[in-house]
Design an enzyme around this catalytic site. Sequence first.
Site, PDB file in Angstrom:
ATOM      1  CB  SER A 145      -7.219   6.149  -3.615  1.00  0.00           C
ATOM      2  OG  SER A 145      -6.899   4.774  -3.536  1.00  0.00           O
ATOM      3  CE1 TYR A 159      -7.816   6.157   1.795  1.00  0.00           C
ATOM      4  CE2 TYR A 159      -7.980   4.730  -0.134  1.00  0.00           C
ATOM      5  CZ  TYR A 159      -7.329   5.733   0.571  1.00  0.00           C
ATOM      6  OH  TYR A 159      -6.198   6.316   0.044  1.00  0.00           O
TER       7      TYR A 159
HETATM    8  P1  NDP Z   1       0.303   8.766   5.698  1.00  0.00           P
HETATM    9  O1  NDP Z   1      -0.651   8.273   6.721  1.00  0.00           O
HETATM   10  O2  NDP Z   1       1.592   8.070   5.574  1.00  0.00           O
HETATM   11  O3  NDP Z   1       0.541  10.332   5.922  1.00  0.00           O
HETATM   12  C1  NDP Z   1      -0.615  11.126   6.052  1.00  0.00           C
HETATM   13  C2  NDP Z   1      -0.272  12.584   6.106  1.00  0.00           C
HETATM   14  O4  NDP Z   1      -1.516  13.297   6.223  1.00  0.00           O
HETATM   15  C3  NDP Z   1       0.582  12.939   7.306  1.00  0.00           C
HETATM   16  O5  NDP Z   1       1.412  14.029   6.977  1.00  0.00           O
HETATM   17  C4  NDP Z   1      -0.471  13.372   8.335  1.00  0.00           C
HETATM   18  O6  NDP Z   1       0.011  14.365   9.190  1.00  0.00           O
HETATM   19  C5  NDP Z   1      -1.526  14.005   7.458  1.00  0.00           C
HETATM   20  N1  NDP Z   1      -2.826  13.944   8.072  1.00  0.00           N
HETATM   21  C6  NDP Z   1      -3.538  12.865   8.440  1.00  0.00           C
HETATM   22  N2  NDP Z   1      -4.683  13.227   9.029  1.00  0.00           N
HETATM   23  C7  NDP Z   1      -4.699  14.583   9.032  1.00  0.00           C
HETATM   24  C8  NDP Z   1      -5.590  15.544   9.511  1.00  0.00           C
HETATM   25  N3  NDP Z   1      -6.731  15.204  10.110  1.00  0.00           N
HETATM   26  N4  NDP Z   1      -5.293  16.837   9.340  1.00  0.00           N
HETATM   27  C9  NDP Z   1      -4.140  17.228   8.737  1.00  0.00           C
HETATM   28  N5  NDP Z   1      -3.227  16.353   8.273  1.00  0.00           N
HETATM   29  C10 NDP Z   1      -3.508  15.044   8.424  1.00  0.00           C
HETATM   30  O7  NDP Z   1      -0.495   8.729   4.313  1.00  0.00           O
HETATM   31  P2  NDP Z   1       0.042   8.653   2.804  1.00  0.00           P
HETATM   32  O8  NDP Z   1       1.177   9.583   2.604  1.00  0.00           O
HETATM   33  O9  NDP Z   1       0.167   7.247   2.429  1.00  0.00           O
HETATM   34  O10 NDP Z   1      -1.244   9.234   2.057  1.00  0.00           O
HETATM   35  C11 NDP Z   1      -1.309  10.562   1.570  1.00  0.00           C
HETATM   36  C12 NDP Z   1      -2.524  10.657   0.677  1.00  0.00           C
HETATM   37  O11 NDP Z   1      -2.389   9.706  -0.390  1.00  0.00           O
HETATM   38  C13 NDP Z   1      -3.825  10.316   1.399  1.00  0.00           C
HETATM   39  O12 NDP Z   1      -4.859  11.132   0.919  1.00  0.00           O
HETATM   40  C14 NDP Z   1      -4.058   8.861   1.005  1.00  0.00           C
HETATM   41  O13 NDP Z   1      -5.401   8.508   1.082  1.00  0.00           O
HETATM   42  C15 NDP Z   1      -3.523   8.866  -0.409  1.00  0.00           C
HETATM   43  N6  NDP Z   1      -3.147   7.565  -0.940  1.00  0.00           N
HETATM   44  C16 NDP Z   1      -2.141   6.818  -0.383  1.00  0.00           C
HETATM   45  C17 NDP Z   1      -1.799   5.595  -0.932  1.00  0.00           C
HETATM   46  C18 NDP Z   1      -0.717   4.728  -0.399  1.00  0.00           C
HETATM   47  O14 NDP Z   1      -0.597   3.584  -0.847  1.00  0.00           O
HETATM   48  N7  NDP Z   1       0.112   5.204   0.517  1.00  0.00           N
HETATM   49  C19 NDP Z   1      -2.489   5.066  -2.116  1.00  0.00           C
HETATM   50  C20 NDP Z   1      -3.533   5.931  -2.609  1.00  0.00           C
HETATM   51  C21 NDP Z   1      -3.827   7.128  -2.039  1.00  0.00           C
HETATM   52  P3  NDP Z   1       0.085  14.216  10.809  1.00  0.00           P
HETATM   53  O15 NDP Z   1       0.861  12.984  11.117  1.00  0.00           O
HETATM   54  O16 NDP Z   1       0.766  15.478  11.213  1.00  0.00           O
HETATM   55  O17 NDP Z   1      -1.338  14.151  11.308  1.00  0.00           O
END
Ligand code: NDP
Length: 250
Positions: A145, A159
């Site tokens: 991030s 976070y």
């Molecule tokens: P979302 O919350 O939109 O999507 C998260 C994804 O991760 C979903 O597919 C969800 O699947 C999965 N997930 C969450 N918890 C678990 C778990 N315990 N086990 C397996 N899968 C899990 O997040 P983003 O797409 O925004 O974020 C993706 C990555 O990018 C993360 O690591 C986040 O920290 C990072 N990030 C995001 C930013 C942003 O602005 N969006 C900025 C910087 C970093 P399901 O629904 O099936 O549980």
Amino acid sequence: MTTETQNLAGKTALVTGGSRSIGAAIAKRLAAEGATVAITYNGSPEKAAGVVGVIEQAGGKAIAIHADAGDPAAVRAAVARTVEELGSLDILVNNAGIALGGPIGDIAFEDYERMIAVNVTGVFVATQEASRHMQSGGRIIHIGSSMTRYAAFPTASLYTLTKGAVAGFNRSLVRDLGPKGITVNTVHPGPTDTDMNPDGGPVSQIVGPGMAIGRYGKPEEIASVVAYLASPEAAFVTGAEIVADGGFTA
Ligand code: NDP
């Protein structure tokens, strides 16, 4: 599946948290480049099946595996199933992540433990297990991030702690895995329009004015950086932290 470049033809990839948002975009992009893709999901089985369906409709191959990133046994089983069903594991993308937090004095210890379990332990276990199967040419890509570089607002200390741990892990891992021909890199997304951080949502009110390019990122714009790092062209790039944030932390 045919695209102009099939950089990843014959490769297999595991994308954690590939059912929605950035992870789904990464899975689709790697598949478009020719990789066979496994995704994990936790709470969104239908969306995971939808990602598999999109990839298959385009002529690719994908599987979805239920595996809570915070459950080490489930993560190990997901890696094992990927290798068993797809025949190998060449690319691991540690994308699954959650964002619990709040003012430091108010954070519940249970939230701290869950954040460490999903965002740190999940990354460690998937990486350890995947590295045991990877051959020379393997790729490990963490999703960090931009918060590790610039703390734009309060309430995100927990976070950022987890993402900082991943960045440190990234750096030291190159010494273990470089001699095996495996690269390890981190992509640090900036504010990206997803379920976690929707454009127009509360975080965007704060960070929006700081976006040098004047808009949020799209999941596909993070996926394209991951695709480069996964490609043979990135063979000499390891230990890097690539920021894709529209100039937010510039
Ligand atoms: P979302 O919350 O939109 O999507 C998260 C994804 O991760 C979903 O597919 C969800 O699947 C999965 N997930 C969450 N918890 C678990 C778990 N315990 N086990 C397996 N899968 C899990 O997040 P983003 O797409 O925004 O974020 C993706 C990555 O990018 C993360 O690591 C986040 O920290 C990072 N990030 C995001 C930013 C942003 O602005 N969006 C900025 C910087 C970093 P399901 O629904 O099936 O549980």
